[in-house]
Design an enzyme around this catalytic site. Structure first.
Site, PDB file in Angstrom:
ATOM      1  N   ALA A   1       7.773  -0.708  -4.472  1.00  0.00           N
ATOM      2  CA  ALA A   1       8.615   0.319  -3.854  1.00  0.00           C
ATOM      3  C   ALA A   1       8.004   0.705  -2.521  1.00  0.00           C
ATOM      4  CB  ALA A   1       8.729   1.542  -4.758  1.00  0.00           C
TER       5      ALA A   1
ATOM      6  N   LYS B   1       3.594   9.614  -2.905  1.00  0.00           N
ATOM      7  CA  LYS B   1       2.565   9.320  -1.901  1.00  0.00           C
ATOM      8  C   LYS B   1       3.018   9.748  -0.509  1.00  0.00           C
ATOM      9  CE  LYS B   1       0.524   5.367  -4.341  1.00  0.00           C
ATOM     10  NZ  LYS B   1       0.337   3.881  -4.321  1.00  0.00           N
TER      11      LYS B   1
ATOM     12  N   ALA C   1       3.875   3.137  -0.185  1.00  0.00           N
ATOM     13  CA  ALA C   1       4.291   2.048  -1.074  1.00  0.00           C
ATOM     14  C   ALA C   1       3.538   2.131  -2.388  1.00  0.00           C
ATOM     15  CB  ALA C   1       4.047   0.693  -0.413  1.00  0.00           C
ATOM     16  N   ASP C   2       4.126   1.532  -3.406  1.00  0.00           N
ATOM     17  CA  ASP C   2       3.446   1.418  -4.693  1.00  0.00           C
ATOM     18  C   ASP C   2       3.831   0.103  -5.347  1.00  0.00           C
ATOM     19  OD1 ASP C   2       1.696   3.004  -6.655  1.00  0.00           O
ATOM     20  OD2 ASP C   2       3.288   2.207  -7.919  1.00  0.00           O
ATOM     21  N   THR C   3       2.884  -0.462  -6.079  1.00  0.00           N
ATOM     22  CA  THR C   3       3.093  -1.744  -6.751  1.00  0.00           C
ATOM     23  C   THR C   3       2.816  -1.583  -8.240  1.00  0.00           C
ATOM     24  OG1 THR C   3       2.360  -2.909  -4.751  1.00  0.00           O
ATOM     25  CG2 THR C   3       2.446  -4.182  -6.794  1.00  0.00           C
TER      26      THR C   3
END
Length: 227
Positions: free
Chosen positions: A134, A68, A97-99
């Protein structure tokens, strides 16, 4: 694009660092606002979030956060090339960010239908799961850093009527694992260990650490406003 990229990354200046958020998530924007941050620019990144074969949930979160950030970098450069941004000489920090929600190594999706959301809730009912968050920072010099945070959440047993009511609320839409802990699903949680903001969508302590390491003047916004 190569020459533009080279020029972009070699330029430095003493002007204010721009914060670019590689996400259009209202939850992440709200979390940043909690610590006094208002991104200069926001880019909605569109990447393939399909897990690789046997990819660990933690590795998936880190990979997607990095992708991203790099995607937002490409968009930023393209806008600059086409005269849609006057930030060619600006120092920037791109934040992405990533979840990922998982039970063991089973990765739960962002449901695309009520049926998928129901399966997520049924799977989470009465069980503990992990939320891998992250967060990635990328600056104009090409320096990139990714931090990973793990939170553990345990749900109460969910009755059919409770799951049906939650599905009818529509709150599950666009949420990893099919729920939003900051909303009605907070009533499902009997235990949480680790970062709460990570479960919402952005681990704030780690985000602050990253921005500080990238010399972003985060604390300059922590000044009481006088009337």
């Amino acid at each position: 694009m190569g020459n533009i990229r080279e020029t972009f990354f070699k330029k430095t200046c003493s002007e204010e660092i721009q914060l670019v958020l590689a996400s259009a998530s209202p939850r992440r924007l709200a979390l940043l606002a909690q610590i006094g941050l208002d991104p200069h620019q926001v880019y909605a990144t569109n990447i393939d979030e399909t897990p690789k074969l046997r990819e660990h949930p933690a590795n998936l979160a880190k990979r997607l956060a990095k992708e991203k950030a790099l995607k937002a970098q490409e968009t930023f450069l393209w806008c600059n090339q086409n005269g849609k941004s006057n930030a060619s000489a600006q120092k920037i920090v791109i934040l992405a960010a990533d979840t990922v929600v998982a039970v063991g190594r089973v990765i739960l999706p962002k449901p695309e239908s009520e049926d998928q959301a129901y399966e997520c809730l049924r799977f989470l009912s009465g069980r503990s799961h992990k939320v891998y968050g992250a967060v990635c920072a990328l600056n104009e010099c090409g320096k990139i850093t990714v931090k990973l945070v793990e939170s553990r959440v345990r749900f109460r047993r969910l009755t059919s009527s409770l799951m049906e009511a939650y599905l009818n609320s529509g709150e599950w839409e666009g949420k990893a694992g099919g729920y939003a802990i900051q909303g009605k699903a907070s009533a499902f949680v009997v235990h949480i260990a680790g970062s709460y903001s990570n479960v919402v969508g952005l681990p704030l302590a780690e985000t602050m650490d990253l921005l500080t390491a990238y010399q972003y003047p985060l604390l300059s916004n922590w000044v009481a406003k006088t009337l």
